[in-house]
Design an enzyme around this catalytic site. Structure first.
Site, PDB file in Angstrom:
ATOM      1  N   ARG A 105      17.965 -13.770 -16.628  1.00 58.12           N
ATOM      2  CA  ARG A 105      17.802 -12.519 -16.108  1.00 58.12           C
ATOM      3  C   ARG A 105      16.660 -11.434 -16.225  1.00 58.12           C
ATOM      4  O   ARG A 105      16.666 -10.231 -15.672  1.00 58.12           O
ATOM      5  CB  ARG A 105      19.069 -11.718 -16.410  1.00 58.12           C
ATOM      6  N   ASP A 106      15.356 -12.073 -16.813  1.00 59.51           N
ATOM      7  CA  ASP A 106      14.295 -11.300 -16.657  1.00 59.51           C
ATOM      8  C   ASP A 106      13.210 -12.012 -16.889  1.00 59.51           C
ATOM      9  O   ASP A 106      12.080 -12.086 -17.501  1.00 59.51           O
ATOM     10  CB  ASP A 106      14.536 -10.273 -18.184  1.00 59.51           C
TER      11      ASP A 106
END
Length: 244
Positions: free
Chosen positions: A35-36
């Site tokens: 997610r990053d």
């Protein structure tokens, strides 16, 4: 860089990018989302290592909850959250890094996050690899978030005309605004890069007829050279016949 040096360096970086895709494919197979994803979270070692770091926003994906429709909005990260949380509100959390986060992250739609979210992050990383900048630009966080949601991405070749069209198509497919329009898996993205490196057609676009012809010629150099030589001999013979 001249064309030869550029192509050599590009192929090196794409090889490392495939390693990143494979690492994420493995993480997804274990039910974990990063997610990053962004260039700053990828480390390249001098001995060929390719590492994905900063799993502060990573989340175990509850597959059983998704299948039964009982997914909860309460979530736990694998590690304490990193400094990439952009905004928190009653409607949801905007998680990720402005410029690299997916539209569903920008919208704070936590239930929509899945492997396709990381595929977008991989696409954003590929965009930066090709152009030297994040795919989404803005003068402030609010504008960045709006541009992410709207899919306002500057065409890569407007930043560097040397980027092969097939790579542009691969990159933009991974960066599709709707998750369903992206590559289904990180491995599928890696496979298209592998096809490009092998001078094979990619799934992200249909090659123009001229590209197909040149690819055929490159793969059949001996036959092409023989046919060209035969044609030249025939033309010379025909010319001599007419002169006589």
């Amino acid at each position: 860089l001249d064309a030869t040096a550029y192509n050599f360096r590009l192929r090196q970086l794409l090889g490392r990018f495939i390693d990143v895709c494979d690492a994420m494919a493995y993480a997804h197979s274990r039910g974990v989302l990063h997610r990053d994803l962004k260039p700053a979270n990828i480390m390249l070692g001098k001995y060929g290592e390719t590492l994905i770091v900063d799993w502060g926003l990573a989340r175990p994906e509850d597959k059983s909850a998704r299948e039964t429709g009982r997914e909860t909005t309460t979530e736990k990260t694998l590690l304490p959250r990193s400094g990439s949380v952009v905004n928190e509100s009653e409607s949801g959390r905007t998680l990720g890094t402005p410029g690299y986060m997916s539209p569903e992250q920008a919208a704070g739609d936590m239930e929509a996050l899945g492997p396709a979210t990381d595929v977008y992050g991989l696409g954003a990383t590929l965009y930066a690899l090709l152009t030297g900048q994040a795919p989404i630009q803005g003068s402030n966080v609010t504008e960045l978030i709006a541009n992410v949601k709207g899919g306002k991405i500057e065409p890569p070749r407007s930043l560097d005309s040397r980027i092969p069209s097939a790579l542009v198509a691969i990159c933009l497919k991974a960066l599709a605004t709707k998750p369903a329009e992206r590559y289904e898996t990180a491995r599928a993205l890696a496979e298209d890069i592998e096809h490009f490196l092998a001078d094979e057609p990619v799934s992200a676009r249909r090659d123009p007829l001229t590209t197909q012809c040149w690819r055929w010629i490159r793969k059949h150099r001996t036959l092409t050279a023989t046919a060209a030589a035969a044609a030249l001999v025939g033309l010379v013979a025909l010319r001599n016949t007419r002169l006589n």
